[in-house]
Design a protein around this motif. Structure first.
Motif, PDB file in Angstrom:
ATOM      1  N   ALA A  61       0.982  -1.379   0.088  1.00  0.00           N
ATOM      2  CA  ALA A  61       0.171  -0.045  -0.030  1.00  0.00           C
ATOM      3  C   ALA A  61       0.964   1.395   0.045  1.00  0.00           C
ATOM      4  CB  ALA A  61      -1.035   0.088   1.146  1.00  0.00           C
ATOM      5  N   VAL A  62       0.262   2.154  -0.080  1.00  0.00           N
ATOM      6  CA  VAL A  62       0.835   3.544  -0.215  1.00  0.00           C
ATOM      7  C   VAL A  62       0.094   4.317   0.831  1.00  0.00           C
ATOM      8  CG1 VAL A  62       1.534   5.809  -1.489  1.00  0.00           C
ATOM      9  CG2 VAL A  62       1.660   3.751  -2.362  1.00  0.00           C
ATOM     10  N   LEU A  63       0.652   4.955   1.791  1.00  0.00           N
ATOM     11  CA  LEU A  63      -0.021   5.797   2.902  1.00  0.00           C
ATOM     12  C   LEU A  63       0.735   7.167   3.029  1.00  0.00           C
ATOM     13  CD1 LEU A  63       0.750   2.795   4.380  1.00  0.00           C
ATOM     14  CD2 LEU A  63      -0.797   3.397   5.576  1.00  0.00           C
ATOM     15  N   VAL A  64      -0.150   8.340   2.974  1.00  0.00           N
ATOM     16  CA  VAL A  64       0.137   9.380   2.830  1.00  0.00           C
ATOM     17  C   VAL A  64      -0.624  10.361   3.990  1.00  0.00           C
ATOM     18  CG1 VAL A  64       1.084   9.422   0.718  1.00  0.00           C
ATOM     19  CG2 VAL A  64      -1.276  10.343   0.954  1.00  0.00           C
ATOM     20  N   GLY A  65      -0.239  11.609   4.331  1.00  0.00           N
ATOM     21  CA  GLY A  65      -1.164  12.414   5.162  1.00  0.00           C
ATOM     22  C   GLY A  65      -1.502  13.542   4.361  1.00  0.00           C
ATOM     23  N   ASP A  66      -2.734  14.106   3.939  1.00  0.00           N
ATOM     24  CA  ASP A  66      -3.088  15.024   3.189  1.00  0.00           C
ATOM     25  C   ASP A  66      -4.318  15.582   3.438  1.00  0.00           C
ATOM     26  OD1 ASP A  66      -3.825  16.397   0.279  1.00  0.00           O
ATOM     27  OD2 ASP A  66      -1.561  16.084   0.127  1.00  0.00           O
ATOM     28  N   PRO A  67      -4.594  16.904   3.990  1.00  0.00           N
ATOM     29  CA  PRO A  67      -3.549  17.681   3.786  1.00  0.00           C
ATOM     30  C   PRO A  67      -2.554  17.808   5.079  1.00  0.00           C
ATOM     31  CG  PRO A  67      -5.610  18.823   4.695  1.00  0.00           C
ATOM     32  CD  PRO A  67      -5.937  17.404   4.210  1.00  0.00           C
ATOM     33  N   SER A  68      -1.485  18.536   5.044  1.00  0.00           N
ATOM     34  CA  SER A  68      -0.505  18.384   6.188  1.00  0.00           C
ATOM     35  C   SER A  68      -1.160  19.086   7.386  1.00  0.00           C
ATOM     36  CB  SER A  68       0.746  18.825   5.594  1.00  0.00           C
ATOM     37  OG  SER A  68       0.394  20.454   5.547  1.00  0.00           O
ATOM     38  N   TYR A  69      -0.532  19.017   8.383  1.00  0.00           N
ATOM     39  CA  TYR A  69      -1.059  19.785   9.692  1.00  0.00           C
ATOM     40  C   TYR A  69      -1.027  21.113   9.480  1.00  0.00           C
ATOM     41  CZ  TYR A  69      -1.253  21.323  14.612  1.00  0.00           C
ATOM     42  OH  TYR A  69      -1.744  22.010  15.889  1.00  0.00           O
ATOM     43  N   ILE A  70      -0.333  21.696   8.436  1.00  0.00           N
ATOM     44  CA  ILE A  70      -0.483  23.264   8.206  1.00  0.00           C
ATOM     45  C   ILE A  70      -1.043  23.570   7.018  1.00  0.00           C
ATOM     46  CG2 ILE A  70       1.395  24.100   9.729  1.00  0.00           C
ATOM     47  CD1 ILE A  70       1.945  23.485   6.168  1.00  0.00           C
ATOM     48  N   GLY A  71      -1.863  22.321   6.706  1.00  0.00           N
ATOM     49  CA  GLY A  71      -2.874  22.798   5.694  1.00  0.00           C
ATOM     50  C   GLY A  71      -2.631  22.735   4.085  1.00  0.00           C
ATOM     51  N   THR A  72      -1.189  22.350   3.854  1.00  0.00           N
ATOM     52  CA  THR A  72      -0.821  22.254   2.619  1.00  0.00           C
ATOM     53  C   THR A  72      -1.255  20.775   1.977  1.00  0.00           C
ATOM     54  OG1 THR A  72       1.284  21.349   3.370  1.00  0.00           O
ATOM     55  CG2 THR A  72       1.284  23.705   2.863  1.00  0.00           C
ATOM     56  N   THR A  73      -1.410  20.985   0.594  1.00  0.00           N
ATOM     57  CA  THR A  73      -2.144  19.836  -0.166  1.00  0.00           C
ATOM     58  C   THR A  73      -1.089  19.206  -1.357  1.00  0.00           C
ATOM     59  OG1 THR A  73      -3.377  21.227  -1.531  1.00  0.00           O
ATOM     60  CG2 THR A  73      -4.438  20.525   0.390  1.00  0.00           C
ATOM     61  N   GLY A  74      -1.123  17.966  -1.630  1.00  0.00           N
ATOM     62  CA  GLY A  74      -0.669  17.580  -2.713  1.00  0.00           C
ATOM     63  C   GLY A  74      -1.412  16.945  -3.798  1.00  0.00           C
ATOM     64  N   ASP A  75      -0.845  16.357  -4.897  1.00  0.00           N
ATOM     65  CA  ASP A  75      -1.318  15.927  -5.775  1.00  0.00           C
ATOM     66  C   ASP A  75      -1.974  14.224  -5.467  1.00  0.00           C
ATOM     67  OD1 ASP A  75      -2.301  14.740  -8.478  1.00  0.00           O
ATOM     68  OD2 ASP A  75      -0.193  15.060  -9.354  1.00  0.00           O
ATOM     69  N   LEU A  76      -3.097  14.199  -4.863  1.00  0.00           N
ATOM     70  CA  LEU A  76      -3.574  13.026  -4.739  1.00  0.00           C
ATOM     71  C   LEU A  76      -4.061  12.342  -5.935  1.00  0.00           C
ATOM     72  CD1 LEU A  76      -5.791  13.713  -1.445  1.00  0.00           C
ATOM     73  CD2 LEU A  76      -3.435  12.629  -1.473  1.00  0.00           C
ATOM     74  N   ALA A  77      -4.536  12.929  -6.730  1.00  0.00           N
ATOM     75  CA  ALA A  77      -4.982  12.220  -8.153  1.00  0.00           C
ATOM     76  C   ALA A  77      -3.620  11.426  -8.767  1.00  0.00           C
ATOM     77  CB  ALA A  77      -5.677  13.095  -9.160  1.00  0.00           C
ATOM     78  N   GLY A  78      -2.567  12.049  -8.654  1.00  0.00           N
ATOM     79  CA  GLY A  78      -1.482  11.681  -9.169  1.00  0.00           C
ATOM     80  C   GLY A  78      -0.916  10.434  -8.352  1.00  0.00           C
ATOM     81  N   LEU A  79      -0.841  10.487  -6.942  1.00  0.00           N
ATOM     82  CA  LEU A  79      -0.506   9.548  -6.113  1.00  0.00           C
ATOM     83  C   LEU A  79      -1.413   8.054  -6.323  1.00  0.00           C
ATOM     84  CD1 LEU A  79       0.278  11.510  -2.618  1.00  0.00           C
ATOM     85  CD2 LEU A  79       1.849  10.578  -4.522  1.00  0.00           C
ATOM     86  N   ALA A  80      -2.753   8.550  -6.357  1.00  0.00           N
ATOM     87  CA  ALA A  80      -3.691   7.413  -6.841  1.00  0.00           C
ATOM     88  C   ALA A  80      -3.292   6.744  -7.929  1.00  0.00           C
ATOM     89  CB  ALA A  80      -5.101   7.895  -6.805  1.00  0.00           C
ATOM     90  N   ALA A  81      -3.064   7.563  -9.022  1.00  0.00           N
ATOM     91  CA  ALA A  81      -2.732   6.695 -10.428  1.00  0.00           C
ATOM     92  C   ALA A  81      -1.324   6.004 -10.300  1.00  0.00           C
ATOM     93  CB  ALA A  81      -2.493   7.811 -11.318  1.00  0.00           C
ATOM     94  N   ALA A  82      -0.320   6.770  -9.354  1.00  0.00           N
ATOM     95  CA  ALA A  82       0.758   5.742  -9.149  1.00  0.00           C
ATOM     96  C   ALA A  82       0.609   4.395  -8.582  1.00  0.00           C
ATOM     97  CB  ALA A  82       1.828   6.633  -8.370  1.00  0.00           C
ATOM     98  N   ALA A  83      -0.209   4.539  -7.357  1.00  0.00           N
ATOM     99  CA  ALA A  83      -0.437   3.514  -6.776  1.00  0.00           C
ATOM    100  C   ALA A  83      -1.224   2.345  -7.525  1.00  0.00           C
ATOM    101  CB  ALA A  83      -1.282   3.737  -5.257  1.00  0.00           C
ATOM    102  N   HIS A  84      -2.491   2.871  -8.291  1.00  0.00           N
ATOM    103  CA  HIS A  84      -2.942   1.670  -8.677  1.00  0.00           C
ATOM    104  C   HIS A  84      -2.668   1.251 -10.012  1.00  0.00           C
ATOM    105  CE1 HIS A  84      -6.842   4.304  -6.903  1.00  0.00           C
ATOM    106  NE2 HIS A  84      -6.174   3.549  -6.093  1.00  0.00           N
ATOM    107  N   SER A  85      -1.454   1.945 -10.597  1.00  0.00           N
ATOM    108  CA  SER A  85      -0.803   1.374 -11.836  1.00  0.00           C
ATOM    109  C   SER A  85      -0.144   0.092 -11.202  1.00  0.00           C
ATOM    110  CB  SER A  85       0.140   2.283 -12.412  1.00  0.00           C
ATOM    111  OG  SER A  85       1.379   2.697 -11.447  1.00  0.00           O
ATOM    112  N   ARG A  86       0.005   0.002 -10.175  1.00  0.00           N
ATOM    113  CA  ARG A  86       0.821  -1.353  -9.279  1.00  0.00           C
ATOM    114  C   ARG A  86      -0.106  -2.154  -8.574  1.00  0.00           C
ATOM    115  NH1 ARG A  86       3.623   3.385 -11.102  1.00  0.00           N
ATOM    116  NH2 ARG A  86       5.934   2.879 -11.337  1.00  0.00           N
ATOM    117  N   ASN A  87      -1.554  -1.869  -8.726  1.00  0.00           N
ATOM    118  CA  ASN A  87      -2.504  -2.570  -8.058  1.00  0.00           C
ATOM    119  C   ASN A  87      -2.426  -2.333  -6.495  1.00  0.00           C
ATOM    120  OD1 ASN A  87      -5.014  -3.802  -8.298  1.00  0.00           O
ATOM    121  ND2 ASN A  87      -4.031  -5.961  -8.291  1.00  0.00           N
TER     122      ASN A  87
END
Length: 481
Positions: free
Chosen positions: A167-193
């Motif tokens: 699995a891939v585990l991330v915290g998003d948003p961070s404690y101070i409210g910054t956000t990342g590319d969750l769609a990109g992370l999901a695509a990376a994870a799902h491409s490896r099932n």
């Protein structure tokens, strides 16, 4: 029809909340008596009014057999609102929910890809489950020294190097409210099932107003942990674990067992009902209330920007409701500013050397926020000094040297040694400045001079060193040689 106990008329769409209102009314009218736990039985003659409203779920809002089905109904409604097929309400906060999902991911010894800026609850979940983390690190904002999201390319590279990862585990948003590319992370994870698990404890309000980011599940995550008590008007310890199991990357039976393994068998009906009410509030009034909150925050930022040297964290990849105040340009120390604010009756969510975070939520109003802004401006002026360079806190910059798996180090024989002798040894304990509760040192990691110095600097600046056996940092717990 609304009442003072349900001012926005949420009960018709909130079965647990409706049951709480009904049960409380029966007690108040003398038509019911409790001969079940909690032991206070809603009577105030022993410990006073603190027990009022604390109604149990079992043999309270529902029968011991849950024959009324209110909990299942409420959880189904939440699952529908967030667009998934599996949901559970937790009275143990996001800590319990994070640990529950960790228990559902694999077997002891399996590896998972994990953002290093995870909350300590996910790390303890990895220890409980016996999972081995492969760390990935967020990008850092050059101007503020604060964490951004983890780049999908880093996760894809880690998965290529560790194809066995579960699995891939991330915290998003961070404690101070910054956000990342969750769609990109999901695509990376799902491409490896493999599933993407998101600790979105601070994002219960995402996805319910067009000016806010979409929630993680809408962006492709397989599971989402949210704290209803952080950004929604739910009681303390209220959280949800939401998951999509129909894609086959997560198993609903494992999730169920993982959830029940750490959940209390005496859940608070009041906490559960507050989750239900908060969910109904989002569904019925979320867009309007979140728009009002956006206006409050915008006005606060505009006023605070007039204070020389003061900066607020803003931008496309920041929670638009989060008020993050940066102090380096003013020379004021966050701990000192916080002390002045507390003396005036303003209690902030976070204050460290360089940052203040007063939480703004749906429960705030213009008068309260205006008073806060005025108090912050006065406190900063009172503590003003020479501007200082921006520095990155150890919570965001630490790159650990791992010598043992976290679970192995946690259960290994350990000893207490003076700090000067701890450098170079393997930590047996988890140490994190709180807030944000992000580990600087985890079981199995080598204690370095940089880590000791960084932790001591945080303490000297007024921060709290959490979870350490010795919060003074005179000694450390290390794996016995």
């Amino acid at each position: 029809m609304t009442s003072t106990n349900d001012p926005l008329g949420l009960a018709p769409d909130a079965p647990l909340f409706a049951a709480w209102l009904s049960t409380a009314a029966e007690l108040a009218a003398g038509r019911s008596q409790f001969f079940s736990i909690p032991g206070h039985k809603q009577r105030t003659q022993l410990t006073g009014p603190i027990v009022q409203g604390d109604l149990p779920l079992y043999a309270g809002l529902d029968s011991p057999q849950l024959s009324g089905g209110m909990l299942a109904d409420a959880q189904d409604r939440a699952a529908a609102l967030w667009g998934v097929d599996w949901c559970r309400f937790s009275v143990g906060g996001s800590t319990h929910a994070n640990q529950a999902v960790a228990l559902a991911l694999g077997a002891p010894g399996d590896t998972v890809i994990v953002s290093r800026t995870l909350h300590r609850s996910m790390l303890t979940g990895l220890i409980l489950a016996g999972l081995q983390p492969i760390w990935v690190y967020p990008e850092l904002d050059d101007h503020h020294g604060l964490p951004l999201g983890v780049a999908p390319e880093k996760v894809a590279k880690a998965l290529d190097e560790h194809p066995e990862a579960k699995a891939v585990l991330v915290g998003d948003p961070s404690y101070i409210g910054t956000t990342g590319d969750l769609a990109g992370l999901a695509a990376a994870a799902h491409s490896r099932n493999v599933p993407l698990i998101v600790d979105g404890a601070w994002a219960a309000h995402f996805g319910f107003h067009p000016a806010y980011p979409q929630h993680a599940l809408a962006l492709g995550a397989d599971a989402l942990v949210i704290s209803a008590h952080k950004t929604l008007p739910a009681m303390g310890q209220a959280a949800l674990l939401l998951a999509l199991t129909t894609e086959g990357r997560l198993n609903s039976s494992r999730l169920e067992r993982g959830f029940e393994a750490g959940h209390t068998t005496s859940p608070s009906g009041a906490v559960l009902a507050s989750i239900d009410a908060a969910r109904a509030l989002l569904a019925k009034h979320g867009e309007r209330l979140l728009g009002d909150l956006l206006d409050l925050r915008t006005r606060a930022v505009e006023k605070l920007a007039r204070v020389a040297g003061l900066e607020m964290l803003t931008g496309e990849h920041v929670d638009p409701a989060k008020l993050v105040i940066r102090l380096p340009g003013t020379g004021a120390l966050g701990g000192k500013v916080d002390q002045r604010l507390r003396s005036e009756g303003f209690l902030l969510e976070m204050a460290d050397r360089d940052t203040l975070v007063p939480m703004l939520t749906l429960a705030d109003d213009q008068a309260g926020v205006d008073a806060l802004v005025e108090a912050v401006a006065k406190a900063v002026e009172a503590e003003r000094g020479p501007a200082r360079p921006v520095s990155t806190a150890p919570s965001w910059r630490t790159v650990p040297v791992t010598a043992l798996a976290p679970r192995e180090a946690f259960f290994a024989p350990h000893e207490t040694v003076p700090a000067r002798q701890a450098v170079g040894r393997i930590s047996a304990e988890l140490i994190a400045p709180y807030p944000p509760g992000v580990p600087v040192l985890a079981p199995g990691e080598v204690i370095t001079e940089e880590i000791v110095t960084g932790l001591r600097r945080i303490r000297a600046d007024g921060g709290r060193i959490a979870y350490a056996e010795d919060p003074t940092l005179a000694t450390f717990q290390v794996v016995r040689s």
